[in-house]
Design a protein around this motif. Structure first.
Motif, short mmCIF file in Angstrom:
data_model
loop_
_atom_site.label_atom_id
_atom_site.label_comp_id
_atom_site.label_asym_id
_atom_site.label_seq_id
_atom_site.Cartn_x
_atom_site.Cartn_y
_atom_site.Cartn_z
N ARG A 206 0.83 -1.21 0.00
CA ARG A 206 0.00 0.00 0.00
C ARG A 206 0.86 1.25 0.00
O ARG A 206 0.56 2.22 -0.71
CB ARG A 206 -0.92 -0.01 1.23
CG ARG A 206 -1.79 1.22 1.39
CD ARG A 206 -2.77 1.01 2.54
NE ARG A 206 -2.10 0.59 3.76
CZ ARG A 206 -1.54 1.46 4.62
NH1 ARG A 206 -1.57 2.75 4.37
NH2 ARG A 206 -0.97 1.01 5.72
N PRO B 236 -7.40 0.41 7.15
CA PRO B 236 -7.41 0.70 5.72
C PRO B 236 -8.79 1.07 5.17
O PRO B 236 -8.93 1.95 4.32
CB PRO B 236 -6.90 -0.60 5.07
CG PRO B 236 -6.12 -1.28 6.16
CD PRO B 236 -6.78 -0.89 7.45
N GLU B 237 -9.84 0.39 5.70
CA GLU B 237 -11.18 0.65 5.16
C GLU B 237 -11.74 2.04 5.51
O GLU B 237 -12.72 2.49 4.92
CB GLU B 237 -12.16 -0.45 5.66
CG GLU B 237 -12.38 -0.45 7.16
CD GLU B 237 -11.39 -1.34 7.90
OE1 GLU B 237 -11.64 -1.66 9.07
OE2 GLU B 237 -10.36 -1.73 7.28
N LYS B 238 -11.09 2.72 6.48
CA LYS B 238 -11.57 4.06 6.87
C LYS B 238 -10.71 5.17 6.28
O LYS B 238 -10.92 6.34 6.59
CB LYS B 238 -11.57 4.17 8.40
CG LYS B 238 -12.59 3.27 9.07
CD LYS B 238 -12.66 3.51 10.57
CE LYS B 238 -13.71 2.63 11.24
NZ LYS B 238 -13.80 2.84 12.70
#
Length: 452
Positions: free
Chosen positions: A148, A449-451
């Protein structure tokens, strides 16, 4: 800049005629009356083209030709021979002369021959530059990573390459700052121009100004001829200022003015020349700390860092290590080599204080010393094999120090990643209360990561 031509002839009248005709054509001409004097002038001044008579007392033209080709093979030599002395002209061509003209000759013949020679010099230089550019374009593809952190770097590079904005690349030694600079250049509209790099920390401070901006003959002791600076060499392309954080304070105002005004004045000069080079800089220095300490100008920092790119250390992109291992094996001609499970686990867990550069050096050494096509844990260097053993340091800090807050942020982030972002498990892993972990997450802005 005028092309320099050195004329060597013991015939005073012919020498003066050559000087006059060539100066009329706009060339920078200097002359010598003997082979000995001509070689001394060449050593002091250099030249794009040397015109020499073949028959001279003392060191003759053929000897001059041999000596110049030995000192500077790229310099073209044009020989003058008497009518009927074709055998000497042929000998000169065998020794590396570009061409010859026979006496008597007229001005047009001289002018056309010299022009062709200098055009050939330009084409040869362009050919060398294009070969270098092809090598550079191959280089930028060696930025390897699917993590990432690296995907974010690639995204910024893709956007900034299409602009003329100044870029400042930060990161520890060995993280690949020059590769990123080359990637920006290779993807930009300036890709057909030169990529010129200078390490600001590797050049003595009393020579750095001349290296950057150039100087005129006589500007200081030892300045025996004009020197073209890196800014001018990068015209139409990209200038990469590596380790710019180590630039001496006294040179920073001149660099700032060059970036603001888009012009540079060489040392000893009175007339500036316009700049047409994009500047990409890099440093492993904590610039904000340097500004606070008064060793780096804040206005220069903001001029350089229109677009900042921070490269993560290898310990923050461990997912890329297996990919990098495969890449370096292939790069060094050993595509068939693999690492067993234990060796791969140890290599991935190691801290890599020297980052990607250290990893490549380690792989190269392992490939040389390997016993077969499968590298085992027993073949790894001791510091890597013992990296996870009790009593050995868990964190290996760089020799030049490391910010404690950044280290704490990295530890918290890695603990969360290892535990699937489960806060209770991560807190247990770090041996701290859950509310302390949450406080650290809020302090450093760490979110799953999802936020993001």
């Amino acid at each position: 800049m005028k092309a320099k031509i050195l004329v060597i002839d013991d015939d005073v009248s012919l020498r003066r005629v050559l000087e006059y005709n060539l100066q009329e054509e706009g060339y920078d001409v200097f002359a010598a009356a003997s082979g000995e004097a001509g070689l001394e002038l060449f050593a002091a001044e250099g030249a794009a083209l040397v015109i020499t008579d073949v028959k001279m007392p003392g060191i003759d033209g053929l000897q001059v030709l041999k000596e110049i080709k030995a000192r500077a093979p790229e310099t073209l030599v044009l020989v003058i021979t008497a009518f009927g002395a074709v055998d000497m002209a042929v000998e000169a061509m065998k020794l590396g002369a570009y061409d010859y003209i026979t006496k008597p000759f007229n001005r047009d013949e001289l002018r056309l021959t010299v022009r062709k020679a200098l055009q050939f010099t330009g084409l040869a230089a362009e050919n060398r530059r294009l070969k270098d550019e092809l090598a550079e374009r191959r280089d930028y593809r060696t930025i390897v990573g699917t993590s990432r952190e690296m995907e974010q770097v690639f995204a910024v590079v893709g956007k900034v390459a299409a602009t003329e904005a100044a870029v400042l690349i930060t990161g520890e030694s060995g993280t690949g700052k020059e590769l990123v600079a080359r990637a920006i250049h290779a993807q930009s509209a300036r890709r057909d121009g030169p990529f010129v790099a200078i390490n600001c920390a590797a050049i003595p401070r009393d020579l750095l100004e001349s290296e950057l901006f150039g100087h005129l003959k006589g500007a200081f002791t030892g300045a025996v001829k004009d020197k073209t600076g890196k800014f001018q060499l990068a015209e139409g392309g990209t200038l990469f200022l590596d380790e710019v954080g180590d630039l001496p304070v006294e040179l920073q105002p001149k660099l700032l003015r060059a970036l603001q005004e888009k012009e540079v004045e060489p040392v000893g000069g009175t007339r500036p020349y316009r700049l047409d080079a994009r500047v990409v800089a890099a440093t492993n220095v904590d610039i904000e700390a340097a500004i606070a300490a008064g060793t780096f100008r804040e206005d220069l920092y903001y001029r350089l860092a229109v677009i900042p790119i921070a490269l993560p250390p290898l310990r923050r992109r461990r997912d890329d290590i297996p990919l990098l291992l495969r890449y370096f094996c292939a790069k060094h001609g050993s595509e068939q080599v693999v690492f067993d499970r234990e060796a791969l686990a140890l290599l991935t867990a190691y801290g890599w204080p020297g980052n990607v550069r250290e990893l490549e050096n380690t792989v190269e050494r392992l490939l040389i010393m390997r016993n077969g096509d499968t590298i085992t844990a027993a073949e790894l260097p001791e510091k890597i094999r013992l990296g996870g053993v009790a009593g050995s340091p868990v964190v290996r800090l760089p020799d030049d120090g490391y910010p404690l807050e950044q280290l704490e942020q990295e530890v918290v982030t890695e603990a969360l990643e290892r535990n699937g972002w489960n806060q209770t498990a991560a807190a247990r892993f770090l041996r701290i209360p859950r509310h302390t972990l949450i406080y650290r997450m809020e302090k450093y802005g760490i979110v799953p990561p999802e936020k993001r």
